[in-house]
Design an enzyme around this catalytic site. Structure first.
Site, PDB file in Angstrom:
ATOM      1  N   ARG A 149      -6.256   2.301   2.548  1.00  0.00           N
ATOM      2  CA  ARG A 149      -7.594   2.035   3.092  1.00  0.00           C
ATOM      3  C   ARG A 149      -8.599   2.743   2.208  1.00  0.00           C
ATOM      4  O   ARG A 149      -8.364   3.893   1.797  1.00  0.00           O
ATOM      5  CB  ARG A 149      -7.765   2.596   4.513  1.00  0.00           C
ATOM      6  CG  ARG A 149      -6.883   2.024   5.569  1.00  0.00           C
ATOM      7  CD  ARG A 149      -6.982   0.547   5.747  1.00  0.00           C
ATOM      8  NE  ARG A 149      -8.231   0.068   6.313  1.00  0.00           N
ATOM      9  CZ  ARG A 149      -8.544  -1.216   6.424  1.00  0.00           C
ATOM     10  NH1 ARG A 149      -7.701  -2.146   5.991  1.00  0.00           N
ATOM     11  NH2 ARG A 149      -9.683  -1.595   6.965  1.00  0.00           N
TER      12      ARG A 149
ATOM     13  N   GLY B 233       6.012   6.339   1.237  1.00  0.00           N
ATOM     14  CA  GLY B 233       5.906   7.788   1.417  1.00  0.00           C
ATOM     15  C   GLY B 233       6.757   8.632   0.481  1.00  0.00           C
ATOM     16  O   GLY B 233       6.986   9.811   0.760  1.00  0.00           O
ATOM     17  N   SER B 234       7.199   8.071  -0.649  1.00  0.00           N
ATOM     18  CA  SER B 234       8.020   8.903  -1.550  1.00  0.00           C
ATOM     19  C   SER B 234       7.204  10.070  -2.103  1.00  0.00           C
ATOM     20  O   SER B 234       7.741  11.162  -2.321  1.00  0.00           O
ATOM     21  CB  SER B 234       8.613   8.066  -2.693  1.00  0.00           C
ATOM     22  OG  SER B 234       7.617   7.665  -3.596  1.00  0.00           O
ATOM     23  N   ASN B 235       5.920   9.854  -2.325  1.00  0.00           N
ATOM     24  CA  ASN B 235       5.092  10.956  -2.823  1.00  0.00           C
ATOM     25  C   ASN B 235       4.854  12.015  -1.752  1.00  0.00           C
ATOM     26  O   ASN B 235       4.844  13.212  -2.051  1.00  0.00           O
ATOM     27  CB  ASN B 235       3.767  10.425  -3.380  1.00  0.00           C
ATOM     28  CG  ASN B 235       3.962   9.837  -4.760  1.00  0.00           C
ATOM     29  OD1 ASN B 235       4.130  10.568  -5.725  1.00  0.00           O
ATOM     30  ND2 ASN B 235       3.998   8.514  -4.841  1.00  0.00           N
TER      31      ASN B 235
ATOM     32  N   ASN C 287      -6.848  11.665  -4.946  1.00  0.00           N
ATOM     33  CA  ASN C 287      -6.104  10.407  -4.850  1.00  0.00           C
ATOM     34  C   ASN C 287      -5.107  10.311  -6.005  1.00  0.00           C
ATOM     35  O   ASN C 287      -5.365  10.822  -7.103  1.00  0.00           O
ATOM     36  CB  ASN C 287      -7.085   9.222  -4.927  1.00  0.00           C
ATOM     37  CG  ASN C 287      -6.386   7.881  -4.819  1.00  0.00           C
ATOM     38  OD1 ASN C 287      -5.558   7.658  -3.933  1.00  0.00           O
ATOM     39  ND2 ASN C 287      -6.693   6.963  -5.729  1.00  0.00           N
TER      40      ASN C 287
ATOM     41  N   HIS D  22      -3.103   7.577  -8.384  1.00  0.00           N
ATOM     42  CA  HIS D  22      -3.204   6.173  -8.784  1.00  0.00           C
ATOM     43  C   HIS D  22      -2.174   5.877  -9.873  1.00  0.00           C
ATOM     44  O   HIS D  22      -2.023   6.660 -10.817  1.00  0.00           O
ATOM     45  CB  HIS D  22      -4.621   5.859  -9.295  1.00  0.00           C
ATOM     46  CG  HIS D  22      -4.802   4.414  -9.622  1.00  0.00           C
ATOM     47  ND1 HIS D  22      -4.925   3.445  -8.640  1.00  0.00           N
ATOM     48  CD2 HIS D  22      -4.823   3.757 -10.803  1.00  0.00           C
ATOM     49  CE1 HIS D  22      -5.026   2.256  -9.218  1.00  0.00           C
ATOM     50  NE2 HIS D  22      -4.968   2.415 -10.531  1.00  0.00           N
TER      51      HIS D  22
HETATM   52  C1  GAR Z   1       2.048   5.255  -5.533  1.00  0.00           C
HETATM   53  O1  GAR Z   1       2.586   4.660  -6.691  1.00  0.00           O
HETATM   54  C2  GAR Z   1       0.567   5.452  -5.691  1.00  0.00           C
HETATM   55  O2  GAR Z   1       0.193   5.751  -7.006  1.00  0.00           O
HETATM   56  C3  GAR Z   1       0.042   4.105  -5.257  1.00  0.00           C
HETATM   57  O3  GAR Z   1       0.815   3.776  -4.138  1.00  0.00           O
HETATM   58  C4  GAR Z   1       2.133   4.267  -4.354  1.00  0.00           C
HETATM   59  C5  GAR Z   1       2.630   4.936  -3.089  1.00  0.00           C
HETATM   60  O4  GAR Z   1       4.003   5.200  -3.203  1.00  0.00           O
HETATM   61  N1  GAR Z   1      -1.346   4.175  -4.945  1.00  0.00           N
HETATM   62  C6  GAR Z   1      -2.212   3.218  -5.271  1.00  0.00           C
HETATM   63  O5  GAR Z   1      -1.885   2.182  -5.811  1.00  0.00           O
HETATM   64  C7  GAR Z   1      -3.649   3.521  -4.915  1.00  0.00           C
HETATM   65  N2  GAR Z   1      -4.535   2.611  -5.582  1.00  0.00           N
HETATM   66  P1  GAR Z   1       4.747   6.037  -2.072  1.00  0.00           P
HETATM   67  O6  GAR Z   1       4.329   5.447  -0.734  1.00  0.00           O
HETATM   68  O7  GAR Z   1       6.207   5.872  -2.344  1.00  0.00           O
HETATM   69  O8  GAR Z   1       4.293   7.468  -2.208  1.00  0.00           O
END
Ligand code: GAR
Length: 201
Positions: free
Chosen positions: A91, A15-17, A107, A109
């Site tokens: 998901r 969940g850092s984003n 999304n 990525h």
């Molecule tokens: C992020 O790096 C995002 O780009 C990736 O999951 C991570 C979540 O980080 N998403 C994917 O790989 C989707 N295909 P977070 O939980 O620290 O936000």
């Protein structure tokens, strides 16, 4: 009635984003809720700390993807959302869901799409030997990591990089690019022409 641009962030893990979106305090954007499909994910703690309403819908409680998605749709209905942000949501959402929120799902990525779709994108980039990597924010369409690209951020791949260090660099870039893309959308500066996303000044 509030004229805020209302968003939901979907996350399954760290969940850092999600946190970067909330702490960026994007003008006129309200993070109405965080939805998580993993009850024990750390993002749930973050949402509590940041006082953001959390909805947990565990996919394990449903016999089919469609039933899982129907439950999410019914839980979100009352929020009148302008945008759903998938930030580490593990998901795949089917066309049933994305059609319901037509052009309102984006999304994040961790690669420069269209390279390295799917899982472990930083590892894929390292193994391929690219000199640059980065992150992409795109609209969600019926494919996997294929929708029109709204914004990208670039990082340099150094010889000394490992999967961990590259992932960390990409994360830092994501924390800039994702709030930036949400801001553009909230300011109605984005239009889509075929595959191209055009940004108004
Ligand atoms: C992020 O790096 C995002 O780009 C990736 O999951 C991570 C979540 O980080 N998403 C994917 O790989 C989707 N295909 P977070 O939980 O620290 O936000």
């Amino acid at each position: 009635m509030s004229d805020k641009f209302k968003i939901a962030v979907f996350s399954s893990g760290n969940g850092s984003n999600f946190e970067s979106i909330v702490t960026s305090k994007i003008p006129n954007v309200e993070v109405s809720l965080m939805l998580c499909n993993m009850p024990n994910a750390y993002v749930v703690e973050r949402a509590k700390k940041l006082s953001v309403e959390t909805i947990i819908v565990s996919h394990k409680d449903f016999g089919s993807r469609k039933d899982f998605e129907k439950e999410i749709i019914s839980k979100l209905e009352k929020y009148n959302l302008d945008l759903i942000v998938l930030a580490g949501f593990k998901r795949i959402l089917s066309p049933f869901f994305t059609a319901h929120y037509d052009k309102k799902v984006i999304n994040l990525h961790p690669s420069l799409l269209p390279s390295f779709t799917g899982l472990h994108a930083p590892k894929q980039a390292l193994e391929y030997g690219t000199k640059f990597s980065g992150c992409t924010v795109h609209f969600v369409d019926d494919g996997i990591d294929t929708g029109p690209i709204i914004a990208q951020g670039l990082v340099t791949v150094e010889d000394s990089d490992t999967e961990e260090s590259l992932t960390e660099k990409i994360h830092e870039k994501e924390h800039e690019i994702l709030p930036f893309a949400i801001r553009l959308l909230s300011e109605d500066k984005v239009s889509v022409e075929g595959r191209r996303v055009l940004i108004k000044n």
